[in-house]
Motif scaffolding. Structure first.
Motif, PDB file in Angstrom:
ATOM      1  N   VAL A 199     -10.672   9.012  -0.574  1.00  0.00           N
ATOM      2  CA  VAL A 199      -9.594   9.465  -1.467  1.00  0.00           C
ATOM      3  C   VAL A 199      -8.227   9.257  -0.823  1.00  0.00           C
ATOM      4  CG1 VAL A 199      -8.572  11.500  -2.554  1.00  0.00           C
ATOM      5  CG2 VAL A 199     -11.036  11.110  -2.714  1.00  0.00           C
ATOM      6  N   LEU A 200      -8.100   9.591   0.450  1.00  0.00           N
ATOM      7  CA  LEU A 200      -6.815   9.461   1.126  1.00  0.00           C
ATOM      8  C   LEU A 200      -6.371   8.000   1.245  1.00  0.00           C
ATOM      9  CD1 LEU A 200      -7.093  12.129   3.989  1.00  0.00           C
ATOM     10  CD2 LEU A 200      -5.745  12.258   1.888  1.00  0.00           C
ATOM     11  N   VAL A 201      -7.298   7.112   1.584  1.00  0.00           N
ATOM     12  CA  VAL A 201      -6.910   5.708   1.734  1.00  0.00           C
ATOM     13  C   VAL A 201      -6.595   5.087   0.375  1.00  0.00           C
ATOM     14  CG1 VAL A 201      -9.221   4.667   1.605  1.00  0.00           C
ATOM     15  CG2 VAL A 201      -7.441   3.592   2.972  1.00  0.00           C
ATOM     16  N   LEU A 202      -7.262   5.533  -0.685  1.00  0.00           N
ATOM     17  CA  LEU A 202      -6.940   5.052  -2.034  1.00  0.00           C
ATOM     18  C   LEU A 202      -5.554   5.525  -2.464  1.00  0.00           C
ATOM     19  CD1 LEU A 202     -10.368   5.494  -3.877  1.00  0.00           C
ATOM     20  CD2 LEU A 202      -9.155   3.351  -3.468  1.00  0.00           C
TER      21      LEU A 202
ATOM     22  N   HIS B  67      -0.901   4.441  -4.430  1.00  0.00           N
ATOM     23  CA  HIS B  67       0.278   5.202  -4.838  1.00  0.00           C
ATOM     24  C   HIS B  67       1.514   4.839  -4.024  1.00  0.00           C
ATOM     25  CE1 HIS B  67       2.502   8.453  -6.684  1.00  0.00           C
ATOM     26  NE2 HIS B  67       2.843   8.907  -5.486  1.00  0.00           N
ATOM     27  N   PHE B  68       1.345   4.583  -2.732  1.00  0.00           N
ATOM     28  CA  PHE B  68       2.467   4.215  -1.864  1.00  0.00           C
ATOM     29  C   PHE B  68       2.406   2.727  -1.518  1.00  0.00           C
ATOM     30  CE2 PHE B  68       1.536   8.690  -1.029  1.00  0.00           C
ATOM     31  CZ  PHE B  68       2.779   9.266  -1.228  1.00  0.00           C
TER      32      PHE B  68
ATOM     33  N   PRO C 122       5.343  13.199   2.105  1.00  0.00           N
ATOM     34  CA  PRO C 122       3.940  13.129   1.670  1.00  0.00           C
ATOM     35  C   PRO C 122       3.178  11.943   2.246  1.00  0.00           C
ATOM     36  CG  PRO C 122       5.340  13.713  -0.179  1.00  0.00           C
ATOM     37  CD  PRO C 122       6.260  13.380   0.962  1.00  0.00           C
ATOM     38  N   GLU C 123       3.815  10.767   2.338  1.00  0.00           N
ATOM     39  CA  GLU C 123       3.108   9.602   2.849  1.00  0.00           C
ATOM     40  C   GLU C 123       2.729   9.777   4.308  1.00  0.00           C
ATOM     41  OE1 GLU C 123       3.463   4.712   3.110  1.00  0.00           O
ATOM     42  OE2 GLU C 123       5.058   5.903   2.194  1.00  0.00           O
ATOM     43  N   SER C 124       3.628  10.318   5.112  1.00  0.00           N
ATOM     44  CA  SER C 124       3.310  10.561   6.524  1.00  0.00           C
ATOM     45  C   SER C 124       2.163  11.557   6.661  1.00  0.00           C
ATOM     46  CB  SER C 124       4.550  11.085   7.257  1.00  0.00           C
ATOM     47  OG  SER C 124       5.572  10.117   7.279  1.00  0.00           O
TER      48      SER C 124
ATOM     49  N   TYR D 190      -2.977  -8.720  -1.088  1.00  0.00           N
ATOM     50  CA  TYR D 190      -3.687  -8.893   0.175  1.00  0.00           C
ATOM     51  C   TYR D 190      -3.390  -7.754   1.142  1.00  0.00           C
ATOM     52  CZ  TYR D 190      -5.113 -13.620  -1.118  1.00  0.00           C
ATOM     53  OH  TYR D 190      -5.694 -14.699  -1.737  1.00  0.00           O
ATOM     54  N   SER D 191      -2.134  -7.301   1.168  1.00  0.00           N
ATOM     55  CA  SER D 191      -1.758  -6.210   2.078  1.00  0.00           C
ATOM     56  C   SER D 191      -2.446  -4.906   1.701  1.00  0.00           C
ATOM     57  CB  SER D 191      -0.239  -6.026   2.072  1.00  0.00           C
ATOM     58  OG  SER D 191       0.417  -7.183   2.539  1.00  0.00           O
ATOM     59  N   VAL D 192      -2.577  -4.647   0.404  1.00  0.00           N
ATOM     60  CA  VAL D 192      -3.231  -3.422  -0.053  1.00  0.00           C
ATOM     61  C   VAL D 192      -4.742  -3.502   0.160  1.00  0.00           C
ATOM     62  CG1 VAL D 192      -3.749  -2.032  -2.099  1.00  0.00           C
ATOM     63  CG2 VAL D 192      -1.414  -2.818  -1.689  1.00  0.00           C
ATOM     64  N   LEU D 193      -5.310  -4.694  -0.028  1.00  0.00           N
ATOM     65  CA  LEU D 193      -6.754  -4.853   0.145  1.00  0.00           C
ATOM     66  C   LEU D 193      -7.186  -4.639   1.593  1.00  0.00           C
ATOM     67  CD1 LEU D 193      -7.719  -7.921  -2.085  1.00  0.00           C
ATOM     68  CD2 LEU D 193      -8.443  -5.545  -2.366  1.00  0.00           C
ATOM     69  N   HIS D 194      -6.309  -4.935   2.540  1.00  0.00           N
ATOM     70  CA  HIS D 194      -6.698  -4.829   3.950  1.00  0.00           C
ATOM     71  C   HIS D 194      -7.157  -3.419   4.327  1.00  0.00           C
ATOM     72  CE1 HIS D 194      -6.832  -5.738   8.209  1.00  0.00           C
ATOM     73  NE2 HIS D 194      -6.049  -4.691   8.444  1.00  0.00           N
ATOM     74  N   PRO D 195      -6.364  -2.357   4.099  1.00  0.00           N
ATOM     75  CA  PRO D 195      -6.867  -1.021   4.470  1.00  0.00           C
ATOM     76  C   PRO D 195      -8.053  -0.579   3.628  1.00  0.00           C
ATOM     77  CG  PRO D 195      -4.804  -0.835   3.281  1.00  0.00           C
ATOM     78  CD  PRO D 195      -4.983  -2.286   3.576  1.00  0.00           C
TER      79      PRO D 195
END
Length: 240
Positions: free
Chosen positions: A24-27, A32-33, A195-197, A49-54
């Motif tokens: 949930v956190l990584v999604l 969202h960010f 929130p992101e941190s 590609y950048s979002v798919l990596h994590p």
């Protein structure tokens, strides 16, 4: 009498619970960010590609490989069935890891520009070790002509290297989170208290918790029912 301090069902529950929180956190972080993943050469393809990596490296590589480790603890059936499911899940995790690295190196900067940090070095080593482990397991499962004593000698090393590689994957993810968050905070794109941190730091803590529970489940003794032998005597029953 056999006594188990950590019942298998509770360990599996905490492993699944922490894995769900990590997912949930990584999604939330990646979707969202997602503006935090825009490079200096922004493009829709580069953002994807950048979002798919994590997502691939955390959910696909770490979570699925962790579930593969737990197969021997929860899956009923024969030993060969458990080994087959374990091998298939590890194969999916390996594919996600390879594709996850490919997405990172697919940017306009090329491979060399991305191969500079401790995170990238550890990632390549981890996936290479994971691939070697999977290949060994594949050969061992389908080619059963080895002497049983040889297989028994190699098995502890296979288990040790498997758990070590899993732990290395988690540590690599932690260095990636630290590297990304430090870069964003240094550039002023993300505040230290926002929130992101909090989500990134929480993700790192949950990954550490998840790895500890999965490794505990892997090394803990299997559940056994305690038995006692009842002996009848003329005067009473004695248990021994």
């Amino acid at each position: 009498m056999v006594r188990i301090l950590f019942p298998p069902f509770s360990v599996l529950f905490f492993a699944r619970f922490s894995a769900c929180i990590v997912a949930v956190l990584v999604l939330i972080w990646a979707l969202h960010f997602k503006t935090s993943f825009i490079s200096h050469n922004p493009s829709q393809e580069g953002l994807i590609y950048s979002v798919l990596h994590p997502l691939l490296m955390v959910i696909g590589f770490i979570l699925i490989s962790g579930e593969a480790i737990l197969v021997h603890r929860w899956l009923p059936g024969s030993r060969n069935l458990k080994k087959l499911v374990h091998l298939c899940l590890q194969g999916v995790a390996l594919a996600c890891g390879v594709f996850g690295i490919w997405t990172k190196f697919h940017g306009q900067d090329g491979i060399v520009a991305n191969f500079y940090s401790l995170h990238s070095w550890m990632g390549l080593i981890c996936v290479a070790m994971f691939g070697a482990q999977w290949l060994f397991g594949f050969m061992s499962f389908w080619h059963r002509g080895e002497v049983r004593t040889t297989r028994l000698k190699v098995l502890p090393w296979h288990v040790f290297l498997g758990l070590y590689t899993y732990g290395l994957a988690v540590v690599t993810a932690e260095t990636g989170l630290l590297e990304k968050l430090t870069f964003l905070q240094t550039k002023g794109n993300v505040l230290k208290r926002c929130p992101e941190s909090a989500i990134v730091n929480g993700l790192g803590l949950c990954l550490a918790l998840l790895s500890s529970v999965v490794i505990l489940a892997a090394v803990s003794p299997k559940h056994q029912i305690s038995k006692s032998k009842i002996v009848f005597s003329d005067s009473n029953y004695s248990s021994r």
